[in-house]
Write an enzyme that holds these catalytic residues in place. Sequence first.
Site, PDB file in Angstrom:
ATOM      1  N   LYS A   1       0.844  -1.202   0.000  1.00 15.89           N
ATOM      2  CA  LYS A   1       0.000   0.000   0.000  1.00 15.89           C
ATOM      3  C   LYS A   1       0.877   1.248   0.000  1.00 15.89           C
ATOM      4  O   LYS A   1       1.932   1.273   0.658  1.00 15.89           O
ATOM      5  CB  LYS A   1      -0.902  -0.030   1.246  1.00 15.89           C
ATOM      6  CG  LYS A   1      -1.963   1.073   1.283  1.00 15.89           C
ATOM      7  CD  LYS A   1      -2.873   0.928   2.513  1.00 15.89           C
ATOM      8  CE  LYS A   1      -3.961   2.009   2.541  1.00 15.89           C
ATOM      9  NZ  LYS A   1      -4.859   1.899   3.701  1.00 15.89           N
TER      10      LYS A   1
ATOM     11  N   SER B   1     -10.453   0.069   6.955  1.00 17.24           N
ATOM     12  CA  SER B   1      -9.797   0.185   5.642  1.00 17.24           C
ATOM     13  C   SER B   1      -9.134  -1.079   5.134  1.00 17.24           C
ATOM     14  O   SER B   1      -8.708  -1.123   3.988  1.00 17.24           O
ATOM     15  CB  SER B   1      -8.755   1.306   5.671  1.00 17.24           C
ATOM     16  OG  SER B   1      -9.378   2.552   5.607  1.00 17.24           O
TER      17      SER B   1
ATOM     18  N   SER C   1      -9.998   2.331   2.724  1.00 16.11           N
ATOM     19  CA  SER C   1      -9.030   3.003   1.897  1.00 16.11           C
ATOM     20  C   SER C   1      -8.069   2.080   1.148  1.00 16.11           C
ATOM     21  O   SER C   1      -7.475   2.506   0.157  1.00 16.11           O
ATOM     22  CB  SER C   1      -8.206   3.965   2.749  1.00 16.11           C
ATOM     23  OG  SER C   1      -7.385   3.256   3.664  1.00 16.11           O
TER      24      SER C   1
END
Lengths: 95, 495
Positions: free
Chosen positions: B78, B182, B158
């Site tokens: 990420k 998330s 997210s």
Amino acid sequence: MSIDTGTAAKVAKLARIRVEEDRLPELAQEFSDILDFIEQLNEVDVSGVEPMVSVTPMRLARRVDGVTDGGMQDKILANAPDAREGFFAVPKVVE
Amino acid sequence: MSDLTKLKVAEARDALRAGDVTSAELTEACLAAIDGADALGAFVHKTPDIARQQAAAADARIQAGDAPALCGIPMGIKDLFCTKGVPSQAASRILEGFKPEYESTVTSKLFEAGTVMLGKLNMDEFAMGSSNETSCYGNAVNPWRRSDDAAALTPGGSSGGSASAVAADLCLAATGTDTGGSIRQPAAFTGITGIKPTYGRCSRWGIVAFASSLDQAGPMTKDVRDSAILLNAMCGHDPKDSTSANLPVPDFEAMLTGDIRGKTIGIPREYRIDGISDEIDALWDRGRDMLRDAGAKIVDISLPHTKYALPTYYVIAPAEASSNLARYDGVRYGHRAKLASGEGINDMYEKTRAEGFGPEVQRRVMVGTYVLSAGFYDAYYNKARKVRSLIKRDFELAFADGVDAILTPATPSPAFGLGEMQDADPVQMYLNDVFTVTVNLAGLPGISVPAGLGHEGLPLGLQLIGRPWEEGDLLNTAYALERAVGFVDKPAKWW
């Protein structure tokens, strides 16, 4: 809770985010909506409840107050938008 | 070759050890899949050179018989994780051009364990969002589509890029982070597994901070076993994070027996909320029955302050964000606005932050500034911290009554269309996290497991919440649920 444009402007200033005059009414409305949502918390009886400081009860670790790192000026400055003579450069601060 | 990318971490590990495949082959297959999947918007900075180098090193170690646990496994990272010399922008314009001079603890540990980094993954800007639509890179897209139309759907947020990449078999696994859901919400939207460990399990050092008392990293994987394997590699004590727990980390994979006889599973009545679809309710009931059939005892429990979790979160998270994001001032890294002559340092701060932060980040920073400002600190921030204590106590009481894990839906709906929530007010988007956010507020471990397809042909997830530090037990309960569900569906390739 209704937020007026004056308050919205003040918050933007405190947050150091430039908000153009014509955007303020919309911003104030968004703040008001979010604060209305948050106002639900007033229904909760919190008398005698301690505010949470740490989600896992723990004593923060201590260490000797000594220098453990450093000597990497070039790395520190490597990502600066403007670095000169080993310093971060910014617009003039002192008149 | 393309089938190699479909391997799970455990399968690839065993194949690498047996000499049936090399890390170079696995890595090339993933790189090819990634290059063919730009339409998914999952990988936003590809790092093929690093990947090939790491794969070659991994193959050498495997040949030498000196291979650590995850040697040669290709992963996506990420964009919130700082990776040395590789763009790490938290999907924000304000960190454009930023290349960290250091490596986050979690990625360091993954590299020490032998994993290969394929690139950086899309996400909501500063991890603020539930649809990956606030990213400066553009949307990440869900590989799943509704059975009757081709509309592009959100992979959730997210960690939307991570979810999309794992679900589409672009990599074997990915890292995510979870501040209010998330990891778990995007995992549910894409039919994969994701675990947020207990607060303090994974070091936050080198992960761009959003809300420090809530942020935790965790793996996003194709099944529960892979989550167990990766979590082992990611967590552990780190003196560089003062909230990192100095506790031993058990072998999570070894705890996967699938035997949950005698365990007590709580069903919280407050999670049966208005407006939730019958489909989600039915899924939840099926999950409960499956755990009962596997030998667990099912009990109804009450978590009375659940309703106040979202408003609490939307005070605490913006407050912490406003403080954490104060560092983006155009001085030390990232974007700096061009100034007109005569403009001073305050103009620089204000213009830089107005240009660099997107609308949702600006909104949260300003809400946080407001709730922390003189005159409102007690009414909002301290009040929220007190309610947070009550939310945590709800869970403590349930666990004290003998509950081992809590079963809930993961999300109130399946994946929605990109752009569909555009006209909704921000609070509507926040409701996505209604089932997950309590877990962050209480610092508990939570896992999302795919539990079936809904009537539109989209995956739906169930969440299990565990006792603090008992990820091993939680993963084993999730493993039992996974075996009972038998979810094997994959999105049909259109990209």
